[in-house]
Write an enzyme that holds these catalytic residues in place. Structure first.
Site, PDB file in Angstrom:
ATOM      1  N   CYS A  25       0.825  -1.212   0.000  1.00 22.01           N
ATOM      2  CA  CYS A  25       0.000   0.000   0.000  1.00 22.01           C
ATOM      3  C   CYS A  25       0.866   1.272   0.000  1.00 22.01           C
ATOM      4  CB  CYS A  25      -0.892  -0.058   1.235  1.00 22.01           C
ATOM      5  SG  CYS A  25      -1.714   1.477   1.683  1.00 22.01           S
ATOM      6  N   CYS A  64       0.113   3.890   2.634  1.00 24.66           N
ATOM      7  CA  CYS A  64       0.537   3.429   3.962  1.00 24.66           C
ATOM      8  C   CYS A  64       1.993   3.812   4.200  1.00 24.66           C
ATOM      9  CB  CYS A  64       0.371   1.917   4.102  1.00 24.66           C
ATOM     10  SG  CYS A  64      -1.333   1.347   3.903  1.00 24.66           S
TER      11      CYS A  64
END
Length: 112
Positions: free
Chosen positions: A35, A38
């Protein structure tokens, strides 16, 4: 898993003790290695963990390794940031954001 200094990893085995049983409010980042947002959020969370250590605990949970917790708390996207107080989720935010905005969104949690 992206290592973020000052931000502990929690697992299904440690979640209840580290998050639900904490005396401080806990900001949980539901995250994944794949991600990009993230990873973008990692330094922001590291700074908040260091600067606000007396007011909030910051931890990380890998959604791929702990799908039961992800489902239990209705997490549908990463990164999801969820704040727990006294064992209950009290706030949920989805997506990366700059530090200043995140601190504004956490203001009610940090001052309570």
């Amino acid at each position: 898993m992206i290592h973020t200094e000052g931000v502990a990893d929690v697992t299904e085995e440690t979640f209840d003790a580290e998050v639900l049983g904490s005396g401080l409010p806990v900001l949980v980042q539901f995250t994944a290695d794949w991600c990009p947002p993230c990873r973008q959020l990692a330094p922001v969370l590291r700074e908040i963990a260091r600067e606000e250590a007396d007011r909030i605990k910051v931890v990380r949970l890998d959604v791929d390794h702990h799908p039961d917790l992800t489902v239990r708390f209705g997490v549908l996207a990463t990164p999801t940031l969820m704040v727990f107080r006294a064992g209950e989720p009290v706030k949920s935010m989805v997506g990366a954001r700059p530090k200043r905005r995140l601190l504004q969104e956490l203001e009610d949690v940090l001052t309570a």
